[in-house]
Enzyme design. Structure first.
Site, mmCIF file in Angstrom:
data_model
loop_
_atom_site.group_PDB
_atom_site.id
_atom_site.type_symbol
_atom_site.label_atom_id
_atom_site.label_comp_id
_atom_site.label_asym_id
_atom_site.label_seq_id
_atom_site.Cartn_x
_atom_site.Cartn_y
_atom_site.Cartn_z
ATOM 1 N N ARG A 189 0.876 -1.175 0.000
ATOM 2 C CA ARG A 189 0.000 0.000 0.000
ATOM 3 C C ARG A 189 0.917 1.230 0.000
ATOM 4 O O ARG A 189 2.132 1.116 0.028
ATOM 5 C CB ARG A 189 -1.024 -0.022 1.149
ATOM 6 C CG ARG A 189 -0.702 -0.792 2.369
ATOM 7 C CD ARG A 189 0.412 -0.213 3.192
ATOM 8 N NE ARG A 189 0.200 1.189 3.460
ATOM 9 C CZ ARG A 189 1.128 2.070 3.730
ATOM 10 N NH1 ARG A 189 2.401 1.716 3.771
ATOM 11 N NH2 ARG A 189 0.857 3.333 3.955
ATOM 12 N N ASP B 45 -1.803 10.876 -1.488
ATOM 13 C CA ASP B 45 -2.168 9.892 -2.522
ATOM 14 C C ASP B 45 -2.473 10.550 -3.851
ATOM 15 O O ASP B 45 -2.436 9.902 -4.899
ATOM 16 C CB ASP B 45 -3.369 9.082 -2.053
ATOM 17 C CG ASP B 45 -2.965 8.259 -0.847
ATOM 18 O OD1 ASP B 45 -3.033 8.794 0.274
ATOM 19 O OD2 ASP B 45 -2.537 7.110 -1.034
#
Ligand code: MRU
Length: 363
Positions: free
Chosen positions: A53, A243
């Protein structure tokens, strides 16, 4: 970075030169497990179920997924299909789309029989580039830490971070942690407040593990403690990752980042975001309106993982069986709350003008 005496990246090509090996982050900090993945389905699962991740690492893993596909079927149709399959795995981190676009752009002009080899080469380059970008982010962030340290000679610089934007979220070094590692190497006394980062506890499980592994003084805090610490002058700066950052400088990051930015603004604590340029989504201006926010399973809120006293890794329920839970995984911090964007080229103002000045070729 090192795990014990040995240097690891988060992903590497296996000895068979076809599969990849990854650190399976679901088991940290309790167990250090490595998984070998040799299929596109396996890569999709590893991204979706968060064996790997963090925006940059998701991108690199997907790039290797494309390479694996090219060993099986390197047709245009297969290239488009693997793009679609992997793009669906996690919607918010833009590095995923960036890496898939980059692989397709690189491979499309080549004859299918040349694509597999070229794909592994390009995926490896993207991985190496990530390490270089993070190292440069580290240098640029280090300059800020040095400035803060100079204002309080002999005292420790207290940094708060949220989620894990550390080496585990990238190929190596991390984004938000790169300046911290370089400051530690340079002998600047730093101390990191680590937000636990519910629901999945990336702070408690991953950032704390990284800090402990590299001898960085740190303290784990619950997500709600940051505002209180800032009010009492205990935090000198916040550094988080992202992100997806828009062309206007709005910052999408792990849920809870926005609340930290609000508290930082109210207490005059500088709030920095560390990011490599592939995390900038030049096609999007308004982060709130335009970034898709991943909604993850409600079980991540209702159940928590941990290690029991007898050493087993187990899940326990924290809420009544009948209570529904919502799990938006990211939020957007408006550019006005961001002191600066620490990029590989320097520290940009969080604005369209600031980003354009740093990346004129994108303007
Ligand atoms: O859901 P995750 O663990 O993938 O979220 C990770 C983050 O929010 C990080 O802060 C972000 O990806 C930046 S990583 C350098």
């Amino acid at each position: 970075m090192n795990v014990g005496e040995r240097h690891y990246r988060t992903i590497w090509l296996s000895d068979d030169k076809r599969s990849v090996e990854i650190i399976d982050q679901r088991w940290l900090p309790h167990e250090f497990r490595i998984e070998k993945i040799g299929t596109v389905a396996g890569i999709a699962t590893a991204i979706r179920d968060m064996w790997v991740r963090g925006a940059p690492l998701i991108g690199v893993t997907a790039a290797y997924g494309v390479a694996i596909q090219m060993t099986e079927d390197a047709s245009d149709e297969a290239l488009d299909a693997v793009w679609e399959t992997l793009h669906k795995t996690r919607p918010t981190a833009i590095n995923l789309r960036w890496a898939l676009d980059e692989m397709r752009r690189h491979l499309k002009p080549l004859a299918p029989e040349r694509r597999a080899e070229a794909a592994y080469r390009r995926a490896a380059e993207i991985a190496d580039e990530d390490v270089g970008l993070n190292r440069a982010i580290g240098e640029n962030g280090l300059a800020i830490i040095k400035e803060i340290a100079a204002k309080k000679p002999g005292e420790t610089v207290n940094i708060l971070t949220h989620c894990n934007a550390g080496w585990l979220a990238t190929v190596d070094y991390g984004t938000a942690t790169a300046p911290i590692y370089l400051a530690t190497e340079a002998g600047i006394p730093v101390h990191v407040y680590v937000d636990e980062t519910r629901p999945r506890n990336q702070g408690a499980q991953l950032t704390a593990w990284e800090m402990a592994g590299h001898g960085v003084p740190h303290t784990l805090i619950v997500d709600n403690a940051g505002g209180h610490l800032m009010q009492h002058g205990d935090i000198d700066m916040v550094i988080v990752g992202t992100d997806r950052t828009t062309a206007n400088g709005d910052v999408c990051n792990k849920i809870g980042t926005y609340l930290k930015a609000l508290a930082a603004a109210d207490n005059d604590v500088p709030f920095y975001v560390a990011l490599p340029s592939p995390t900038i989504d030049w096609t999007v201006a308004d982060g709130l309106a335009e970034i898709p926010i991943e909604e993850r399973a409600s079980d991540e809120v209702s159940l928590v993982w941990g290690r029991t006293a007898d050493g087993k890794i187990a899940q326990v329920r924290v809420s009544p069986d009948a209570t529904p839970a919502a799990n938006p995984a990211f939020d957007v911090t408006p550019a006005r709350l961001v002191t600066g964007l620490i990029t590989e080229r320097g520290v940009a103002k969080a604005s369209r003008e600031g980003l354009k000045a740093m990346f004129p070729e994108r303007g």
